[in-house]
Motif scaffolding. Structure first.
Motif, PDB file in Angstrom:
ATOM      1  N   GLU A   1       0.835  -1.203   0.000  1.00 51.10           N
ATOM      2  CA  GLU A   1       0.000   0.000   0.000  1.00 51.10           C
ATOM      3  C   GLU A   1       0.865   1.246   0.000  1.00 51.10           C
ATOM      4  O   GLU A   1       0.570   2.216  -0.694  1.00 51.10           O
TER       5      GLU A   1
ATOM      6  N   GLN B   1       1.936   1.845  -3.339  1.00 48.94           N
ATOM      7  CA  GLN B   1       0.790   1.833  -4.264  1.00 48.94           C
ATOM      8  C   GLN B   1       0.924   0.774  -5.356  1.00 48.94           C
ATOM      9  O   GLN B   1       0.713   1.041  -6.532  1.00 48.94           O
TER      10      GLN B   1
ATOM     11  N   THR C   1      -0.634  -2.374  -4.772  1.00 47.99           N
ATOM     12  CA  THR C   1      -1.563  -3.462  -4.429  1.00 47.99           C
ATOM     13  C   THR C   1      -2.308  -3.987  -5.653  1.00 47.99           C
ATOM     14  O   THR C   1      -2.662  -5.153  -5.708  1.00 47.99           O
TER      15      THR C   1
END
Lengths: 336, 251
Positions: free
Chosen positions: B135, B138, B140
């Motif tokens: 996460e 960024q 995921t």
């Protein structure tokens, strides 16, 4: 969530139903000793291929002497049974532990070797073990082999019917493969894969690379030993040629054809290379050539194997209920 | 306050070459330190000495007062120092999530027994921490893609995420901006600043002077293995020796 659970439970039940209901019914209705032997050979080689997969396909150590550890297990079980009256209940774990102990002694000096050097070292160890089985006549009875006539004793009961032995072999193979499945489809398994990918980099991630290599080599050998004990008890006669270099290569071929890094692939490879030659018996001497062709073309067209690592891991995650999905996106990733 | 990392008179000799020559420096808690120098100055060698990849020839490296030079890389990593590599070393045949999980399993640990029987919450912890790390960078969306299939810039972040999954106190980045274009470099700079303000001590080797000058609180300059400056960016910019060795005399 519950739909996933039912789906994965259904798949597991289907596998058990085939192994413990459909296949035994078929075996009973055919009632041929020869078919029993083929089916049990397929089960035992599935375990051998899966255990080699852990070390070669997953941890990335090219191991050319797996059959020797299979032999150590077979000889421990057979000699314990024939000469010392130690039955199956104790002989089976002894076979596994004996093979794992030898693997530990072998692993200490060889684990620092990399790639082709490790492969040559395991080739040498396999050869050494084979020659010991062949020539240490006072203990191993040499080329004459060992006969083991006792049935499988299980906590006081003696199993000696073919169907009974089938159930014992199928149960132990199932449990063993389940254990290796749990190990490889976990974060421990991911750590092993990282050794294969880049072991220096894994080291920088806090992974104790030497320890992991030794552990995986020992676990793999333990299950090769278990497979050996099962073989000794199902055939009743073993000799050194059952465990020579050609057998190691056969197991390696199963792993590569099935797909390096893939546990289901190893099983598919084992079934193919045991059942295909048997199915082709009618063809006569041509059958080995046909088997060779199948191997050659399968590797040519499917270099990642019949069921390669990537689709296999996706399959295990999605259909087998092994993935973690507590994340906000509900993605099936990692392992539970 | 004692320093987090102390490099005490450390040298490394490769044959006749002094790759790192009697370097002494420190990194304080929650600092953001840049390490610069011309090609062959010994920057990466110094990183390899700190992370245990290359043994020191002489001198000593201490982390929170404890000697770490001479320890194995995995042991140093488990003390809370994690690193990335100059030449981008992700695990190509593993998924993005599985890559990151290796950092988490290295830090949290899972024994074969725990893997087989389950039961303990290790797997859950490793999963959660890996997801958090993804996460932060960024990625995921790409969790189930093979690392080999990621674009180059994203693989850089993947490598950082894998290091973050170890929950490090000290993060060592070896040329994170190499191969990135200007806008990607600017994005990376603000990402590193955010990491630093979240409480992680960062040390980075970098060629991109703009990046180092804009985000680092202190800059250590190496030339031919020797430390020639160790000061704030504005001071280093004025240092005659640095200008001569690194930026060119005519400036």
């Amino acid at each position: 969530m519950s739909k996933d659970f039912i789906q994965s439970a259904g798949l597991k039940l289907a596998i058990l139903a085939v192994l413990f209901v459909a296949l035994p019914l078929l075996l009973v209705s055919l009632d041929k000793g020869y078919i029993y032997q083929v089916v049990m050979l397929a089960l035992i080689f599935s375990l051998l291929a899966v255990s080699l997969q852990l070390v070669t396909g997953i941890a990335g150590l090219l191991h050319l002497g797996h059959a020797a550890f299979y032999g150590v297990g077979a000889y421990i079980a057979a000699l314990a049974g024939a000469d010392y009256g130690i039955g199956f209940t104790l002989g089976l774990p002894l076979a596994g532990l004996g093979a794992a102990a030898i693997a530990f002694v072998v692993a200490l000096p060889t684990m620092r070797l990399v790639s082709i050097y490790f492969a040559v070292a395991t080739l040498g160890i396999g050869q050494m073990i084979f020659l010991v089985l062949q020539n240490w006549v006072e203990v191993t009875k040499g080329p004459n082999g060992v006969s083991l006539f006792s049935g499988i004793d299980l906590f006081g009961y003696t199993v000696d019917s073919e169907l009974g032995i089938y159930f014992v072999v199928a149960t132990i193979v199932c449990i063993s493969i389940w254990v290796i499945h749990r190990l490889s489809h976990s974060y421990y398994g991911n750590a092993l894969r990282s050794l294969r990918e880049d072991d220096q980099c894994a080291d920088a991630m806090g992974i104790n690379t030497v320890r992991l290599k030794i552990e995986s080599f020992m676990i793999s050998s333990f299950f090769a030993g278990i497979a050996g004990a099962l073989w000794a008890y199902t055939t009743g006669y073993i000799s050194p040629v059952d465990f020579d270099f050609a057998e190691s290569i056969l197991i390696l071929a199963m792993v590569v054809v099935g797909g390096l890094g893939s546990i289901p692939g190893a099983i598919i490879g084992a079934l193919l290379l045991i059942l295909l030659p048997e199915a082709l018996r009618g063809v006569g001497d041509m059958r080995n050539i046909i088997v060779g062709f199948v191997l050659f073309f399968s590797i040519l067209f499917l270099p990642k194997g019949l069921f390669g690592e990537v689709p296999s891991l996706n399959f295990i995650r999605r259909q087998f209920g092994s993935a973690w999905q507590d994340n906000p996106d509900k993605q099936k990733v990692g392992w539970k | 306050m004692t320093a987090m990392l102390e490099v005490d008179n450390v040298s490394r000799r490769f044959g006749g070459l002094m790759a790192v020559d009697s370097v002494t420096t420190t990194v304080g808690e929650r600092e953001l330190v840049g390490l610069i120098g011309p090609n062959g100055a010994g920057k990466t060698t110094l990183f390899n000495l700190i992370s245990g990849f290359t043994p020191v020839s002489s001198g000593e490296i201490r982390y929170r007062g404890e000697k770490i030079s001479g320890l194995k890389p995995s042991v140093i990593a488990s003390k809370g120092i994690s690193r990335t590599f100059q030449n981008l070393r992700v695990f190509p045949n593993m998924t993005v999530f599985d890559n990151v999980s290796v950092g988490a399993v290295g830090a949290i640990g899972q024994t074969p027994w725990q893997a087989i029987v389950g039961g303990s919450n290790r797997a859950q912890q490793i999963s959660e921490r890996s997801w958090e790390a993804l996460e932060k960078v960024q990625l995921t969306r790409y969790a189930n893609d093979l690392a080999a299939n990621l674009a180059y810039g994203k693989r850089k972040y993947l490598e950082i995420a894998r290091a973050l999954a170890m929950n490090p106190d000290l993060l060592i980045l070896d040329e994170p901006a190499a191969g990135l274009n200007d806008s990607e470099t600017a994005e990376l700079a603000s990402f590193i600043k955010d990491l630093h303000s979240s409480g992680i001590t960062v040390m980075l080797v970098e060629h991109d002077m703009g990046l180092v000058m804009s985000i680092c609180e202190r800059i250590v300059v190496l030339a031919s293995g020797k430390k020639i400056a160790d000061a704030e960016p504005s001071v280093v910019r004025q240092n005659r020796e640095v200008l001569e060795a690194y930026l060119g005399v005519d400036e």
